[in-house]
Scaffold this motif. Sequence first.
Motif, PDB file in Angstrom:
ATOM      1  N   PRO A   1       2.293  -0.171  -8.402  1.00  0.00           N
ATOM      2  CA  PRO A   1       3.583  -0.270  -9.098  1.00  0.00           C
ATOM      3  C   PRO A   1       4.067  -1.713  -9.167  1.00  0.00           C
ATOM      4  CG  PRO A   1       3.895   0.545  -6.870  1.00  0.00           C
ATOM      5  CD  PRO A   1       2.418   0.503  -7.097  1.00  0.00           C
ATOM      6  N   SER A   2       4.812  -2.011 -10.210  1.00  0.00           N
ATOM      7  CA  SER A   2       5.442  -3.327 -10.310  1.00  0.00           C
ATOM      8  C   SER A   2       6.602  -3.391  -9.324  1.00  0.00           C
ATOM      9  CB  SER A   2       5.959  -3.551 -11.730  1.00  0.00           C
ATOM     10  OG  SER A   2       7.007  -2.623 -12.013  1.00  0.00           O
TER      11      SER A   2
ATOM     12  N   GLY B   1      -3.256  -3.495   9.608  1.00  0.00           N
ATOM     13  CA  GLY B   1      -1.935  -3.744   9.044  1.00  0.00           C
ATOM     14  C   GLY B   1      -0.883  -2.815   9.626  1.00  0.00           C
ATOM     15  N   ILE B   2       0.381  -3.141   9.345  1.00  0.00           N
ATOM     16  CA  ILE B   2       1.518  -2.312   9.753  1.00  0.00           C
ATOM     17  C   ILE B   2       2.108  -1.665   8.506  1.00  0.00           C
ATOM     18  CG2 ILE B   2       3.688  -2.228  11.031  1.00  0.00           C
ATOM     19  CD1 ILE B   2       3.061  -4.994  12.130  1.00  0.00           C
ATOM     20  N   LEU B   3       2.366  -0.374   8.570  1.00  0.00           N
ATOM     21  CA  LEU B   3       2.989   0.329   7.454  1.00  0.00           C
ATOM     22  C   LEU B   3       4.494   0.061   7.496  1.00  0.00           C
ATOM     23  CD1 LEU B   3       0.264   1.848   8.146  1.00  0.00           C
ATOM     24  CD2 LEU B   3       1.294   3.842   7.041  1.00  0.00           C
ATOM     25  N   ARG B   4       4.970  -0.807   6.623  1.00  0.00           N
ATOM     26  CA  ARG B   4       6.373  -1.208   6.647  1.00  0.00           C
ATOM     27  C   ARG B   4       7.264  -0.342   5.763  1.00  0.00           C
ATOM     28  NH1 ARG B   4       7.335  -3.545  11.274  1.00  0.00           N
ATOM     29  NH2 ARG B   4       6.360  -5.598  11.568  1.00  0.00           N
ATOM     30  N   ASP B   5       6.714   0.222   4.702  1.00  0.00           N
ATOM     31  CA  ASP B   5       7.523   1.037   3.793  1.00  0.00           C
ATOM     32  C   ASP B   5       6.582   1.969   3.036  1.00  0.00           C
ATOM     33  OD1 ASP B   5       9.733   2.001   2.537  1.00  0.00           O
ATOM     34  OD2 ASP B   5      10.112   0.229   1.292  1.00  0.00           O
ATOM     35  N   ILE B   6       7.009   3.208   2.839  1.00  0.00           N
ATOM     36  CA  ILE B   6       6.191   4.194   2.131  1.00  0.00           C
ATOM     37  C   ILE B   6       7.033   4.778   1.003  1.00  0.00           C
ATOM     38  CG2 ILE B   6       4.783   6.282   2.347  1.00  0.00           C
ATOM     39  CD1 ILE B   6       4.758   5.802   5.388  1.00  0.00           C
ATOM     40  N   ARG B   7       6.482   4.766  -0.200  1.00  0.00           N
ATOM     41  CA  ARG B   7       7.229   5.290  -1.348  1.00  0.00           C
ATOM     42  C   ARG B   7       6.303   6.088  -2.263  1.00  0.00           C
ATOM     43  NH1 ARG B   7      11.997   0.937  -2.908  1.00  0.00           N
ATOM     44  NH2 ARG B   7      12.480   0.383  -0.738  1.00  0.00           N
ATOM     45  N   ALA B   8       6.918   6.958  -3.052  1.00  0.00           N
ATOM     46  CA  ALA B   8       6.135   7.814  -3.952  1.00  0.00           C
ATOM     47  C   ALA B   8       6.770   7.843  -5.334  1.00  0.00           C
ATOM     48  CB  ALA B   8       6.043   9.228  -3.381  1.00  0.00           C
ATOM     49  N   ARG B   9       5.927   7.957  -6.334  1.00  0.00           N
ATOM     50  CA  ARG B   9       6.382   8.197  -7.699  1.00  0.00           C
ATOM     51  C   ARG B   9       5.676   9.456  -8.194  1.00  0.00           C
ATOM     52  NH1 ARG B   9       3.325   3.016 -10.593  1.00  0.00           N
ATOM     53  NH2 ARG B   9       1.209   3.538  -9.886  1.00  0.00           N
ATOM     54  N   HIS B  10       6.243  10.080  -9.178  1.00  0.00           N
ATOM     55  CA  HIS B  10       5.710  11.353  -9.662  1.00  0.00           C
ATOM     56  C   HIS B  10       5.013  11.132 -10.996  1.00  0.00           C
ATOM     57  CE1 HIS B  10       8.000  13.235  -6.457  1.00  0.00           C
ATOM     58  NE2 HIS B  10       9.062  12.542  -6.856  1.00  0.00           N
TER      59      HIS B  10
ATOM     60  N   ASP C   1       2.388 -11.912   5.384  1.00  0.00           N
ATOM     61  CA  ASP C   1       1.753 -11.569   4.114  1.00  0.00           C
ATOM     62  C   ASP C   1       1.839 -10.051   3.915  1.00  0.00           C
ATOM     63  OD1 ASP C   1       0.269 -11.542   1.820  1.00  0.00           O
ATOM     64  OD2 ASP C   1      -1.630 -12.095   2.761  1.00  0.00           O
ATOM     65  N   PHE C   2       2.409  -9.624   2.795  1.00  0.00           N
ATOM     66  CA  PHE C   2       2.597  -8.203   2.499  1.00  0.00           C
ATOM     67  C   PHE C   2       1.875  -7.841   1.204  1.00  0.00           C
ATOM     68  CE2 PHE C   2       6.051  -9.357   5.227  1.00  0.00           C
ATOM     69  CZ  PHE C   2       6.416  -8.221   5.935  1.00  0.00           C
ATOM     70  N   THR C   3       1.377  -6.609   1.133  1.00  0.00           N
ATOM     71  CA  THR C   3       0.748  -6.094  -0.074  1.00  0.00           C
ATOM     72  C   THR C   3       1.120  -4.622  -0.228  1.00  0.00           C
ATOM     73  OG1 THR C   3      -1.158  -7.541   0.320  1.00  0.00           O
ATOM     74  CG2 THR C   3      -1.426  -5.829  -1.325  1.00  0.00           C
ATOM     75  N   ILE C   4       1.246  -4.175  -1.468  1.00  0.00           N
ATOM     76  CA  ILE C   4       1.452  -2.754  -1.740  1.00  0.00           C
ATOM     77  C   ILE C   4       0.092  -2.138  -2.045  1.00  0.00           C
ATOM     78  CG2 ILE C   4       2.511  -1.078  -3.296  1.00  0.00           C
ATOM     79  CD1 ILE C   4       4.797  -3.060  -3.703  1.00  0.00           C
TER      80      ILE C   4
ATOM     81  N   VAL D   1       1.439   8.088  -3.940  1.00  0.00           N
ATOM     82  CA  VAL D   1       2.011   7.419  -2.767  1.00  0.00           C
ATOM     83  C   VAL D   1       1.434   6.017  -2.614  1.00  0.00           C
ATOM     84  CG1 VAL D   1       2.286   7.507  -0.256  1.00  0.00           C
ATOM     85  CG2 VAL D   1       2.395   9.621  -1.607  1.00  0.00           C
ATOM     86  N   TRP D   2       2.347   5.064  -2.370  1.00  0.00           N
ATOM     87  CA  TRP D   2       1.961   3.677  -2.132  1.00  0.00           C
ATOM     88  C   TRP D   2       2.664   3.167  -0.878  1.00  0.00           C
ATOM     89  CZ3 TRP D   2      -1.518   0.882  -5.168  1.00  0.00           C
ATOM     90  CH2 TRP D   2      -1.990   1.574  -6.288  1.00  0.00           C
ATOM     91  N   VAL D   3       2.042   2.203  -0.236  1.00  0.00           N
ATOM     92  CA  VAL D   3       2.528   1.713   1.055  1.00  0.00           C
ATOM     93  C   VAL D   3       2.625   0.192   1.029  1.00  0.00           C
ATOM     94  CG1 VAL D   3       2.155   1.702   3.548  1.00  0.00           C
ATOM     95  CG2 VAL D   3       1.347   3.650   2.172  1.00  0.00           C
ATOM     96  N   ARG D   4       3.740  -0.315   1.538  1.00  0.00           N
ATOM     97  CA  ARG D   4       3.878  -1.766   1.705  1.00  0.00           C
ATOM     98  C   ARG D   4       3.361  -2.127   3.098  1.00  0.00           C
ATOM     99  NH1 ARG D   4       8.331  -5.743   2.833  1.00  0.00           N
ATOM    100  NH2 ARG D   4       7.881  -7.566   1.525  1.00  0.00           N
TER     101      ARG D   4
END
Length: 369
Positions: free
Chosen positions: A26-27, A75-84, A126-129, A91-94
Amino acid sequence: MPRKHRFRLTMPKKSLVQRNRNAGAPSDAEWERMEVIAAFQVDDEQKFKKGDFAILLPDMADPDNPPRLHEFWVGILRDIRARHIHGENDVWVRVQWFYSPDDVKSLIKSFDASTCGRYERVLSDDFTIVSLTCFSDVISVKEYVESNIDQEDIYACERDQDTGFFYRYDLEHRARTINPKHIGTCLCSIPYNPDKDIMHLCPHPSCRRWYHRTCLVIRGSIESKVTKREREDSLLSSSPDSDEPFPVAAYQHPVPMPSPKKGRGPGTGRGKGKSIVHVSPLATLPEDLLETARLPIVKGAKVGGLVGNVRGVVAARRIVYAALEGREPVPKGWREKVIDGCKAIREEAAYGWEDEAPPLKCPQCQGAI
């Protein structure tokens, strides 16, 4: 150790490859609109939640022939989000990345990766989705603070079972800086590599430095003409809470004490009472407690592990001092804290270490270490 199951493909690190390799990510605007979720599962096997540490299969690695554990990305899972999308949750993870020592070396040429442990990582900014399909398993990652004499055990050496990872440095990857500085406390200034080195600690507050055993021997920091008991008493007197040696000798002379057995004794008259015996205060303490308190404080895979025996030996000396000074009796649960709660001491008691160290002393205060 992570459960053995089929490892999954992972997305590469943002800093090492182009973001467009992470197809479908996702952007930034989409990410802000996505639903925040607490956890997710992959193939109904492993559950991942926010705050977990996880391993991810490196880019170009074969999922059917995965690498050894220390070669995985962490890595550490800092944020978890989902789109439909088409009625399905996407599901994508920061992820906040831990860099391997070799990754850091590629950014900071002066960084010596050879002084790091095999299971050591460096916490970056350094973070990546990445997609949920990137994750292989949940893993243990613990911070190691070398100056902390109460540091909890960390299982992160090759010989350890249930091996995890550890870190002791933070990396600002854009500024290319490491905190704290990558410098050891030994005379040589070379940092500690737990897989190779044996280190000795001077616990005195004004010293509180770890030294390579080899450096101490080369320098000649060795006590001369000391008996085994003199050496043990010198170690016992090396206090973690004072720069002054604890007066062990003052508690070695026999003094009158009540016998634990009831009966007639001097001064008891005709009535029943406790007889008086002459024993040294040291002799009244548990033998294995004293043995632990008389150990040198060491660390390294060859002598018990990454953290070593520092927590157990320090706890033992504090208990001995308090009991001898009459401040506090030996607690009933001392063994759990001193021996059972310290990996290096527990394993030394069970298996023994083939470790014949010379009687070393601190180059700074000359105390036994």
